[in-house]
Design an enzyme around this catalytic site. Structure first.
Site, PDB file in Angstrom:
ATOM      1  N   SER A 116       0.860  -1.183   0.000  1.00 17.15           N
ATOM      2  CA  SER A 116       0.000   0.000   0.000  1.00 17.15           C
ATOM      3  C   SER A 116       0.894   1.230   0.000  1.00 17.15           C
ATOM      4  O   SER A 116       2.108   1.126   0.161  1.00 17.15           O
ATOM      5  CB  SER A 116      -0.891   0.004   1.237  1.00 17.15           C
ATOM      6  OG  SER A 116      -0.081   0.178   2.379  1.00 17.15           O
ATOM      7  N   LYS A 117       0.266   2.364  -0.163  1.00 17.92           N
ATOM      8  CA  LYS A 117       1.013   3.625  -0.217  1.00 17.92           C
ATOM      9  C   LYS A 117       1.967   3.771   0.965  1.00 17.92           C
ATOM     10  O   LYS A 117       3.021   4.366   0.862  1.00 17.92           O
ATOM     11  CB  LYS A 117       0.016   4.794  -0.177  1.00 17.92           C
ATOM     12  CG  LYS A 117      -0.352   5.265  -1.566  1.00 17.92           C
ATOM     13  CD  LYS A 117      -1.145   6.551  -1.460  1.00 17.92           C
ATOM     14  CE  LYS A 117      -2.298   6.493  -2.444  1.00 17.92           C
ATOM     15  NZ  LYS A 117      -3.483   7.168  -2.017  1.00 17.92           N
ATOM     16  N   ARG A 118       1.541   3.203   2.098  1.00 15.53           N
ATOM     17  CA  ARG A 118       2.317   3.311   3.323  1.00 15.53           C
ATOM     18  C   ARG A 118       3.714   2.680   3.174  1.00 15.53           C
ATOM     19  O   ARG A 118       4.683   3.150   3.740  1.00 15.53           O
ATOM     20  CB  ARG A 118       1.540   2.587   4.434  1.00 15.53           C
ATOM     21  CG  ARG A 118       1.932   2.870   5.846  1.00 15.53           C
ATOM     22  CD  ARG A 118       0.910   2.245   6.788  1.00 15.53           C
ATOM     23  NE  ARG A 118       0.520   0.891   6.343  1.00 15.53           N
ATOM     24  CZ  ARG A 118       1.250  -0.197   6.535  1.00 15.53           C
ATOM     25  NH1 ARG A 118       2.402  -0.131   7.151  1.00 15.53           N
ATOM     26  NH2 ARG A 118       0.812  -1.373   6.113  1.00 15.53           N
TER      27      ARG A 118
END
Ligand code: GLU
Length: 286
Positions: A218-220
Site C-alpha cells: 500500500s502507499k504506506r
C-alpha cells in the site's frame, strides 16, 4: 483440466479494474498475467472498466488506467466500459425475474427505515459451491448463509457481481485470472452464472503482491501508483519483467526477459499460491 493445454474455445482473458483510484502496481501484475496468457495461446486480451458503482468512481481514473497500459506497451484487443452496457444487464435481470430465478422486493432502506427501496435478489438455492481454481485448488463454500443476496439495486443498477458475470460470458472470457482477494466473491458469482444458464469459466486466483514486511502493498510501504514509476524514469520493460516474477517463476535461472520471452515462458501452472514480495532493490537491479 490443465489450463495450459486447452480446449476447443479460443482463449479470451480480461483485466477488469474499477476506476476508483490510481492504477495500482499490483493490478499491473494481474493485467500482465492475463496479457501473457492470451498472447501465448494466440487469444484475445480485453480491458474492461468496471464503473457501475458510481459513488466509488474517481474522475480521471479510467484515463490513468488507459495511460498506464499505453506506457507499459500492454496492448488490449478490445476496450469496454460497463456504464455503456446497462441495457444488456437490464435484459438479463428482467429475464431472471421472468424465469422466477430472481425477484424484485420493496424493503425499508438501511439508512432511512421509513423509505422503501426496490432491490433485486437472487433466489439462492443454498448449497455448497466448489471453485476449481487453477492456483488455489478446489475451494468449497456453503452458500446458505448468503441468503437471497442482492444482485441489483433496480433494473438499471446491477451490483458488481452481476455485471461482472454477465460481461465475462458476453465477452467470451475463458480464463478469469485475478487477485486472490476475489476468491471469496466467486461462489456468489457461480450462483449468478448458473441462474443465468451460462457455462463455467476457468478460474486462476493469483497471490497478492506484498510489501517486504509481508503486509499488503500500500502507499504506506511503497509507491503503488504505476504512473509514478514512469515519472521516476523506470523502463516499462523492466517493471513488467520484475512484476512477472512476483508470484510466478519460469522454472529456470533466467531472470531477465523481454516481453516476447515472457509470453513464451509464461504458464499458469507455475504461478504460486502464496503472496509474492515487491522488493524495490530487485526492481532497481532489473
Ligand atoms: N473490478 C474488480 C476490481 O477492480 C475486478 C473484478 C474481477 O477481476 O473479476 O477489483
Amino acid at each position: 483440466m490443465n489450463p495450459d493445454n486447452i480446449q476447443s474455445k479460443p482463449v479470451v482473458t480480461r483485466f477488469a479494474p474499477s476506476p476508483t483510484g490510481n492504477m495500482h502496481i499490483g493490478g499491473v501484475r494481474t493485467a500482465l498475467y492475463n496479457y501473457l496468457y492470451a498472447r501465448k495461446h494466440g487469444g484475445k486480451f480485453i480491458l474492461r472498466i468496471e464503473d457501475t458503482d458510481e459513488a466509488r468512481n474517481k474522475e480521471d481514473a479510467a484515463d490513468a488506467i488507459i495511460e498506464s497500459f499505453k506506457w507499459l506497451g500492454l496492448e488490449y484487443d478490445e476496450l469496454y466500459k460497463q456504464s455503456d452496457r446497462k441495457d444488456i444487464y437490464r435484459g438479463h435481470l428482467e429475464r431472471l425475474v421472468q424465469e422466477g430465478k430472481a425477484y424484485a422486493s420493496s424493503e425499508p432502506s438501511k439508512e432511512n427505515p421509513d423509505v422503501l427501496i426496490e432491490l433485486i435478489r437472487l433466489k439462492n438455492p443454498g448449497r455448497v459451491v466448489t471453485v476449481n481454481d487453477q492456483v488455489c485448488g478446489d475451494v468449497s463454500v456453503d452458500t446458505t448463509d448468503l441468503g437471497d443476496f442482492i444482485i441489483a439495486r433496480d433494473f438499471n443498477s446491477p451490483m458488481f457481481h452481476f455485471a461482472n458475470v454477465v460481461d465475462d460470458h458476453d465477452m467470451g472470457i475463458t480464463h478469469i485470472i485475478r487477485a486472490q482477494e476475489h476468491l471469496s466473491n466467486t461462489p456468489r458469482q457461480i450462483l449468478i452464472r448458473e441462474a443465468l444458464g451460462f457455462p463455467p469459466f476457468i478460474y486462476a486466483h493469483i497471490p497478492l503482491v506484498l510489501a517486504p514486511d509481508r503486509t499488503k502493498l500500500s502507499k504506506r510501504n511503497g509507491a503503488t501508483n504505476t504512473l509514478d514509476y514512469r515519472d521516476s524514469g523506470y523502463l516499462p520493460e523492466a517493471l513488467l519483467n520484475f512484476l512477472a516474477l512476483i508470484g510466478w517463476n519460469p522454472g529456470t535461472e533466467q531472470e531477465i526477459f523481454t516481453l516476447p520471452e515472457l509470453i513464451q515462458a509464461f504458464s499458469i501452472e507455475r504461478v504460486q499460491s502464496g503472496g509474492g514480495i515487491f522488493n524495490t532493490e530487485k526492481l532497481d537491479w532489473v
